[in-house]
Write a protein that holds these residues in place. Sequence first.
Motif, mmCIF file in Angstrom:
data_model
loop_
_atom_site.group_PDB
_atom_site.id
_atom_site.type_symbol
_atom_site.label_atom_id
_atom_site.label_comp_id
_atom_site.label_asym_id
_atom_site.label_seq_id
_atom_site.Cartn_x
_atom_site.Cartn_y
_atom_site.Cartn_z
ATOM 1 N N SER A 48 0.897 -1.252 -0.061
ATOM 2 C CA SER A 48 -0.180 -0.061 -0.047
ATOM 3 C C SER A 48 0.854 1.117 0.119
ATOM 4 O O SER A 48 2.176 1.316 0.176
ATOM 5 N N PHE A 49 0.155 2.266 -0.209
ATOM 6 C CA PHE A 49 0.778 3.702 -0.299
ATOM 7 C C PHE A 49 1.432 3.852 0.996
ATOM 8 O O PHE A 49 2.568 4.906 1.038
ATOM 9 N N LYS A 50 1.350 3.441 2.284
ATOM 10 C CA LYS A 50 1.924 3.605 3.421
ATOM 11 C C LYS A 50 3.246 3.557 3.423
ATOM 12 O O LYS A 50 3.834 4.169 4.244
ATOM 13 N N ALA A 51 3.995 2.723 2.590
ATOM 14 C CA ALA A 51 5.361 2.763 2.502
ATOM 15 C C ALA A 51 5.873 4.097 2.308
ATOM 16 O O ALA A 51 7.127 4.071 2.922
ATOM 17 N N ARG A 52 5.443 5.067 1.805
ATOM 18 C CA ARG A 52 5.940 6.077 1.359
ATOM 19 C C ARG A 52 6.150 7.121 2.927
ATOM 20 O O ARG A 52 7.524 7.549 3.160
#
Length: 326
Positions: free
Chosen positions: A56-60
Motif C-alpha cells: 500500500s501507499f503507506k510505504a512512503r
Amino acid sequence: MANADIALPDTSHTASRDLPHGSLHIVTPLLRSTSYSARLGRPVWFKMEALQPPGSFKARGIGHACRTYKERGAKHLVCSSGGNAGIAVAYSGRLLGVPVTVVVPESTSAAARERIALEGAELVVHGRAWSEANDYALSLVKPDHAFVHPFDDPLLWEGHATMIDEVAAAGVKPGAVVLSVGGGGLLCGVLAGLHRNGWGDVPVIAAETVGAACYAASLAAGVPVDLPAVTSIATSLGARRPCDQAMAWSRRHPIVSQVVSDKAAVGASLRFLAEHRIVVEPACGAALAALEQAPAVAPPASDVLVIVCGGVGATVEQLQAWDRAS
C-alpha cells in the motif's frame, strides 16, 4: 499490464532508491487505463500504490517517518494499525534493523496479521476497534521508543506527497484527484504534494464508505466528528475521527466528499481485478467506486487521477464472498 498506457517520471535528478541511503518506497507506475478511459469518456490515470513492497501507499510516509525516527535515536518502533500501516512499519523496521511492535484490533484481517508477523514484528491483538488498539500501543512506548501513528504525523504527509511529485515528473497534470479517506493521512499527503507542485487548483474527491464516513460527517459539521462506531467492511478506513490537518485542508483547498456503499466498493474492487488483474481491498475500492460516479468537479474532458492505494486486507475469495452477501 494490459489495458493501460504508462507514463514514466524523470528520476534522473533524484537520489538512489537503494538502501541504506535511499527511501524505503519505490517509484510506482502511472497508468492510463484504456478500459476506464473509454467507459468514463475521459482520460483516467491510476497511480499504482498497490505495488509498493508492503502492499500500500503507506510505504512512503511510514518509511520516511521510520527512517527519521531511527536517525533521531529510536531503538524500537511502536505502531497501532488496522493492518496496512502496521505492515509498512514492520517492513520498514526490518529493512532499517529496528525492532517493531504492532498493535492491531480484533477486526484486522488474518491476511494482514500474517504479513505483519512475516516481516518479523511483534504482533499484539488488542481491542475491538482501532481506537482501543491505539490507546494500548501508546501505553507500550518507552523513552527510547518512537510511536508511528498510522495517519496523523507531518512526517507521513511529507512522505506521501512524493507520489504527486512522481505524477508531476511524468508530465501529467490531472483535472481532479480521487482518493480514499480513512483518518486523512493519504489526503494530507496528496494535498501537500499538489501544493508544492503548484497545483492548488486541482480539486480532490475524498471517497469513503457508509459506516466509515467520518470525514464526510466532519465536513458537514465544520469540525472533526467522532463516529460512534465503524460498521463498514472497509476496515482500513476504520478511523472514527479524521485528523485535524485533514479538516484544516478543507478550508484552503477544493475538496468534495463522496460516500459510497460497501457493495459499490467491493464491486469496484472486483471490476479493477477483472480489468487490471490486481487485488485491492474495499478501502481502495471506495475511490474506484467514486470514480465510476463521474466526478462533476472536473471538466468533462480533463484527466482524472486515482490513487490506487492498495491494501492487503482482502483476497479474491473474500471480495467475492462480500459481493455475494451484499
